[in-house]
Design a protein around this motif. Structure first.
Motif, PDB file in Angstrom:
ATOM      1  N   HIS A 186       0.879  -1.182   0.120  1.00 59.79           N
ATOM      2  CA  HIS A 186      -0.049  -0.084   0.004  1.00 59.79           C
ATOM      3  C   HIS A 186       1.080   1.283   0.140  1.00 59.79           C
ATOM      4  CE1 HIS A 186      -3.499   2.719   0.555  1.00 59.79           C
ATOM      5  NE2 HIS A 186      -2.851   3.143   1.779  1.00 59.79           N
ATOM      6  N   TYR A 187       0.680   2.296  -0.962  1.00 63.96           N
ATOM      7  CA  TYR A 187       1.489   3.223  -1.213  1.00 63.96           C
ATOM      8  C   TYR A 187       0.963   4.784  -0.822  1.00 63.96           C
ATOM      9  CZ  TYR A 187       4.916   0.602  -3.973  1.00 63.96           C
ATOM     10  OH  TYR A 187       5.839  -0.448  -4.350  1.00 63.96           O
ATOM     11  N   GLY A 188       1.745   5.639  -0.355  1.00 63.95           N
ATOM     12  CA  GLY A 188       1.501   6.955  -0.083  1.00 63.95           C
ATOM     13  C   GLY A 188       2.511   7.869  -0.345  1.00 63.95           C
ATOM     14  N   PRO A 225      -8.501  -0.694  -8.851  1.00 61.32           N
ATOM     15  CA  PRO A 225      -7.320  -1.700  -8.604  1.00 61.32           C
ATOM     16  C   PRO A 225      -6.619  -1.699  -9.594  1.00 61.32           C
ATOM     17  CG  PRO A 225      -9.544  -2.787  -8.878  1.00 61.32           C
ATOM     18  CD  PRO A 225     -10.049  -1.295  -8.791  1.00 61.32           C
ATOM     19  N   LEU A 226      -6.959  -1.708 -11.224  1.00 64.89           N
ATOM     20  CA  LEU A 226      -5.961  -2.035 -12.189  1.00 64.89           C
ATOM     21  C   LEU A 226      -5.401  -0.638 -12.644  1.00 64.89           C
ATOM     22  CD1 LEU A 226      -7.566  -5.000 -13.747  1.00 64.89           C
ATOM     23  CD2 LEU A 226      -5.568  -5.272 -12.015  1.00 64.89           C
ATOM     24  N   VAL A 227      -6.046   0.373 -12.646  1.00 60.64           N
ATOM     25  CA  VAL A 227      -5.376   1.380 -13.353  1.00 60.64           C
ATOM     26  C   VAL A 227      -5.277   2.813 -12.689  1.00 60.64           C
ATOM     27  CG1 VAL A 227      -6.530   0.824 -15.585  1.00 60.64           C
ATOM     28  CG2 VAL A 227      -7.806   2.144 -13.896  1.00 60.64           C
ATOM     29  N   ASN A 228      -5.900   2.976 -11.446  1.00 60.76           N
ATOM     30  CA  ASN A 228      -5.794   3.917 -10.488  1.00 60.76           C
ATOM     31  C   ASN A 228      -5.667   3.391  -9.179  1.00 60.76           C
ATOM     32  OD1 ASN A 228      -5.876   6.131 -12.072  1.00 60.76           O
ATOM     33  ND2 ASN A 228      -7.850   6.806 -11.660  1.00 60.76           N
ATOM     34  N   ASN A 229      -4.470   2.643  -8.767  1.00 61.14           N
ATOM     35  CA  ASN A 229      -4.392   2.340  -7.362  1.00 61.14           C
ATOM     36  C   ASN A 229      -3.476   2.899  -6.598  1.00 61.14           C
ATOM     37  OD1 ASN A 229      -1.669   1.202  -7.926  1.00 61.14           O
ATOM     38  ND2 ASN A 229      -2.567  -0.654  -8.661  1.00 61.14           N
ATOM     39  N   CYS A 230      -2.995   2.768  -5.621  1.00 69.03           N
ATOM     40  CA  CYS A 230      -2.329   3.531  -4.594  1.00 69.03           C
ATOM     41  C   CYS A 230      -0.843   3.699  -5.239  1.00 69.03           C
ATOM     42  CB  CYS A 230      -2.219   3.034  -3.011  1.00 69.03           C
ATOM     43  SG  CYS A 230      -1.475   1.232  -2.963  1.00 69.03           S
ATOM     44  N   GLU A 231      -0.281   2.616  -5.834  1.00 68.28           N
ATOM     45  CA  GLU A 231       1.019   2.788  -6.241  1.00 68.28           C
ATOM     46  C   GLU A 231       0.941   3.593  -7.531  1.00 68.28           C
ATOM     47  OE1 GLU A 231       4.632  -0.393  -7.743  1.00 68.28           O
ATOM     48  OE2 GLU A 231       2.733  -0.884  -7.398  1.00 68.28           O
ATOM     49  N   HIS A 232      -0.001   3.737  -8.384  1.00 72.65           N
ATOM     50  CA  HIS A 232       0.057   4.556  -9.698  1.00 72.65           C
ATOM     51  C   HIS A 232      -0.003   5.899  -9.011  1.00 72.65           C
ATOM     52  CE1 HIS A 232      -2.011   0.945 -11.643  1.00 72.65           C
ATOM     53  NE2 HIS A 232      -0.960   1.205 -12.451  1.00 72.65           N
ATOM     54  N   PHE A 233      -0.628   6.030  -8.042  1.00 68.18           N
ATOM     55  CA  PHE A 233      -0.846   7.367  -7.441  1.00 68.18           C
ATOM     56  C   PHE A 233       0.579   7.870  -6.946  1.00 68.18           C
ATOM     57  CE2 PHE A 233      -1.086   9.328  -2.958  1.00 68.18           C
ATOM     58  CZ  PHE A 233      -1.428  10.737  -3.705  1.00 68.18           C
ATOM     59  N   ALA A 234       1.045   7.209  -6.344  1.00 65.91           N
ATOM     60  CA  ALA A 234       2.531   7.482  -5.548  1.00 65.91           C
ATOM     61  C   ALA A 234       3.501   7.882  -6.606  1.00 65.91           C
ATOM     62  CB  ALA A 234       2.993   6.575  -4.597  1.00 65.91           C
TER      63      ALA A 234
END
Length: 230
Positions: free
Chosen positions: A48-50, A176-185
């Motif tokens: 889980h990314y932030g 979950p596949l296109v805009n998850n927490c890792e994509h955001f970070a």
């Protein structure tokens, strides 16, 4: 091993596991209490990314949190029956403790000057007072984070946090596949939304659906484990 503290603008992540209880809670706000923790079934492990958004203690983090309920429905559209899905994930700024969610491990991502991830450092928990969650007003933004490689560069800490706050105001929904927490970070830090955890799966899905032959998702360099304090 090298050590350093979490700094303003850092990309951080915590290891988590998805259990059968989590899946049930994802689809409803009703919390099941009858199942003992040792009876939970682990389905998968994930990160889980932030973004660290506060330059002093106690730290704050901008990340995706669950709000609302999962909704799915069908309707008739131009291409026949279409499925509409709403996931209960929104960007919020919370305390570091809420981001950790009782995890004993936290990691800091490191990047080279070109904006590619080169490794991560392990951080030890720092004690601090819990804070109230901060919510922000919504503002219209595009639905997904940019994947244009021409936008890739290493953002300064100030730019990273500013991008995180703009995304939070824009109410870009979690997917979950296109805009998850890792994509955001990764988008906040490098300008390009990538996810080691899902891009490989997306390539497989796109291959079998015939829609991904022209899509390229660059993978980061090798990673190395070290320890740190924060």
């Amino acid at each position: 091993m090298s050590e350093r503290e979490i700094q303003y603008g850092d990309v951080i992540f915590v290891p988590r596991k998805l259990t059968d209880r989590d899946v049930e809670n994802f689809f409803t706000d009703n919390r099941r209490t009858s199942l003992a923790p040792d009876k939970e079934i682990t389905i998968m492990h994930y990160k889980h990314y932030g973004i660290c958004s506060y330059d002093s203690y106690p730290r704050r983090v901008i990340h995706y949190v669950k709000e609302g309920e999962f909704r799915a429905g069908f309707r008739f559209g131009a291409n026949g029956i279409e499925c509409e899905v709403e996931y209960p994930g929104v960007l919020r700024e919370t305390s570091l403790q809420e981001f950790l969610d009782y995890s004993s491990k936290c990691y800091i991502c490191e990047f080279n000057e070109s904006g590619y991830k080169t490794g991560f450092v392990e951080a030890k928990k720092h004690s601090g007072a819990l804070e109230m969650r901060m919510c922000f007003s919504d503002r219209a933004m595009e639905a997904t984070f940019s994947r244009n490689e021409e936008d890739r560069r290493l953002m300064t800490p100030e730019e990273t946090v500013n991008r995180a706050r703009e995304a939070m105001k824009g109410n870009i929904k979690w997917r979950p596949l296109v805009n998850n927490c890792e994509h955001f970070a990764m988008w906040c830090k490098t300008g390009v939304a990538t996810s080691e955890q899902t891009d490989g799966l997306n390539r497989v899905i796109n291959f079998f659906t015939g829609g991904g032959q022209k899509k390229k998702f660059p993978m980061p360099d090798a990673i190395f484990p070290v320890t740190a304090h924060f």
